[in-house]
Design a protein around this motif. Structure first.
Motif, PDB file in Angstrom:
ATOM      1  N   SER A  78      60.056 -33.018  -8.245  1.00 27.36           N
ATOM      2  CA  SER A  78      59.487 -33.782  -7.138  1.00 27.36           C
ATOM      3  C   SER A  78      59.395 -32.915  -5.880  1.00 27.36           C
ATOM      4  CB  SER A  78      60.333 -35.016  -6.880  1.00 27.36           C
ATOM      5  OG  SER A  78      59.838 -35.716  -5.764  1.00 27.36           O
ATOM      6  N   ALA A  79      60.454 -32.181  -5.587  1.00 27.87           N
ATOM      7  CA  ALA A  79      60.446 -31.296  -4.422  1.00 27.87           C
ATOM      8  C   ALA A  79      59.396 -30.199  -4.571  1.00 27.87           C
ATOM      9  CB  ALA A  79      61.829 -30.680  -4.229  1.00 27.87           C
ATOM     10  N   LEU A  80      59.244 -29.666  -5.773  1.00 24.15           N
ATOM     11  CA  LEU A  80      58.245 -28.629  -6.015  1.00 24.15           C
ATOM     12  C   LEU A  80      56.838 -29.185  -5.842  1.00 24.15           C
ATOM     13  CD1 LEU A  80      57.534 -25.767  -6.913  1.00 24.15           C
ATOM     14  CD2 LEU A  80      57.648 -26.585  -9.280  1.00 24.15           C
ATOM     15  N   THR A  81      56.613 -30.408  -6.316  1.00 23.94           N
ATOM     16  CA  THR A  81      55.300 -31.038  -6.166  1.00 23.94           C
ATOM     17  C   THR A  81      54.941 -31.214  -4.698  1.00 23.94           C
ATOM     18  OG1 THR A  81      55.569 -32.199  -8.259  1.00 23.94           O
ATOM     19  CG2 THR A  81      53.944 -33.093  -6.738  1.00 23.94           C
ATOM     20  N   VAL A  82      55.878 -31.690  -3.913  1.00 17.05           N
ATOM     21  CA  VAL A  82      55.633 -31.884  -2.483  1.00 17.05           C
ATOM     22  C   VAL A  82      55.348 -30.545  -1.809  1.00 17.05           C
ATOM     23  CG1 VAL A  82      56.729 -32.568  -0.309  1.00 17.05           C
ATOM     24  CG2 VAL A  82      56.932 -34.020  -2.332  1.00 17.05           C
ATOM     25  N   THR A  83      56.105 -29.519  -2.157  1.00 19.68           N
ATOM     26  CA  THR A  83      55.901 -28.197  -1.571  1.00 19.68           C
ATOM     27  C   THR A  83      54.517 -27.663  -1.892  1.00 19.68           C
ATOM     28  OG1 THR A  83      58.262 -27.734  -1.739  1.00 19.68           O
ATOM     29  CG2 THR A  83      56.797 -25.845  -1.472  1.00 19.68           C
ATOM     30  N   GLN A  93      51.833 -29.408  -2.768  1.00 14.98           N
ATOM     31  CA  GLN A  93      50.825 -30.230  -2.099  1.00 14.98           C
ATOM     32  C   GLN A  93      50.698 -29.856  -0.628  1.00 14.98           C
ATOM     33  OE1 GLN A  93      52.083 -34.219  -2.941  1.00 14.98           O
ATOM     34  NE2 GLN A  93      50.965 -34.290  -4.888  1.00 14.98           N
ATOM     35  N   ASN A  94      51.796 -29.521   0.010  1.00 18.84           N
ATOM     36  CA  ASN A  94      51.753 -29.137   1.421  1.00 18.84           C
ATOM     37  C   ASN A  94      51.121 -27.768   1.613  1.00 18.84           C
ATOM     38  OD1 ASN A  94      52.876 -31.496   2.318  1.00 18.84           O
ATOM     39  ND2 ASN A  94      54.960 -30.726   2.216  1.00 18.84           N
ATOM     40  N   MET A  95      51.118 -26.919   0.608  1.00 15.82           N
ATOM     41  CA  MET A  95      50.539 -25.592   0.710  1.00 15.82           C
ATOM     42  C   MET A  95      49.035 -25.600   0.465  1.00 15.82           C
ATOM     43  SD  MET A  95      53.488 -23.431  -1.269  1.00 15.82           S
ATOM     44  CE  MET A  95      52.665 -21.865  -1.107  1.00 15.82           C
ATOM     45  N   LEU A  96      48.521 -26.641  -0.188  1.00 15.96           N
ATOM     46  CA  LEU A  96      47.098 -26.725  -0.493  1.00 15.96           C
ATOM     47  C   LEU A  96      46.308 -27.071   0.765  1.00 15.96           C
ATOM     48  CD1 LEU A  96      47.211 -28.706  -3.841  1.00 15.96           C
ATOM     49  CD2 LEU A  96      46.785 -26.277  -3.543  1.00 15.96           C
ATOM     50  N   PRO A  97      45.055 -26.648   0.818  1.00 12.62           N
ATOM     51  CA  PRO A  97      44.216 -27.033   1.966  1.00 12.62           C
ATOM     52  C   PRO A  97      44.112 -28.566   2.039  1.00 12.62           C
ATOM     53  CG  PRO A  97      43.114 -25.375   0.625  1.00 12.62           C
ATOM     54  CD  PRO A  97      44.339 -25.793  -0.110  1.00 12.62           C
ATOM     55  N   GLY A  98      44.290 -29.077   3.218  1.00 14.45           N
ATOM     56  CA  GLY A  98      44.265 -30.531   3.403  1.00 14.45           C
ATOM     57  C   GLY A  98      45.553 -31.184   2.951  1.00 14.45           C
ATOM     58  N   GLY A  99      46.588 -30.389   2.853  1.00 21.73           N
ATOM     59  CA  GLY A  99      47.879 -30.942   2.442  1.00 21.73           C
ATOM     60  C   GLY A  99      48.428 -31.898   3.481  1.00 21.73           C
ATOM     61  N   ARG A 100      49.452 -32.604   3.136  1.00 27.99           N
ATOM     62  CA  ARG A 100      50.002 -33.630   4.024  1.00 27.99           C
ATOM     63  C   ARG A 100      50.585 -33.041   5.315  1.00 27.99           C
ATOM     64  NH1 ARG A 100      53.607 -37.121  -0.041  1.00 27.99           N
ATOM     65  NH2 ARG A 100      52.783 -35.924  -1.758  1.00 27.99           N
ATOM     66  N   ALA A 101      51.091 -31.831   5.282  1.00 25.89           N
ATOM     67  CA  ALA A 101      51.736 -31.275   6.460  1.00 25.89           C
ATOM     68  C   ALA A 101      50.725 -30.772   7.494  1.00 25.89           C
ATOM     69  CB  ALA A 101      52.655 -30.108   6.042  1.00 25.89           C
ATOM     70  N   ARG A 102      49.490 -30.651   7.136  1.00 26.99           N
ATOM     71  CA  ARG A 102      48.492 -30.098   8.077  1.00 26.99           C
ATOM     72  C   ARG A 102      47.612 -31.132   8.682  1.00 26.99           C
ATOM     73  NH1 ARG A 102      47.136 -24.857   4.418  1.00 26.99           N
ATOM     74  NH2 ARG A 102      49.172 -23.999   4.639  1.00 26.99           N
TER      75      ARG A 102
END
Length: 68
Positions: free
Chosen positions: A52-57, A59-68
């Motif tokens: 789960s932690a790896l999936t979130v990480t 996803q956040n690294m992809l363009p349009g990820g949740r952190a951006r």
């Protein structure tokens, strides 16, 4: 020979001892399997958390990820 074994042999004979052994062996194997299952369940929980932690990480690294 233990007194219990001698008493069991006296009451039930060789067939009773064989059946007693089979019941004892089955219960011992069942207890070992239960311990293995509990350990496997705990390992599965830890793996699920890590995935789960790896999936979130990722996803956040992809363009349009949740952190951006």
């Amino acid at each position: 020979m233990t007194p219990e074994l001698i008493a069991a042999f006296g009451q039930f004979g060789p067939l009773g001892l064989m059946i007693g052994y089979l019941v004892w062996r089955e219960s011992k194997e069942r207890a070992a399997a239960t311990q293995r299952d509990l350990a496997q369940a705990e390992a599965n929980k830890e793996l699920a958390g890590a995935l789960s932690a790896l999936t979130v990480t990722i996803q956040n690294m992809l363009p349009g990820g949740r952190a951006r």
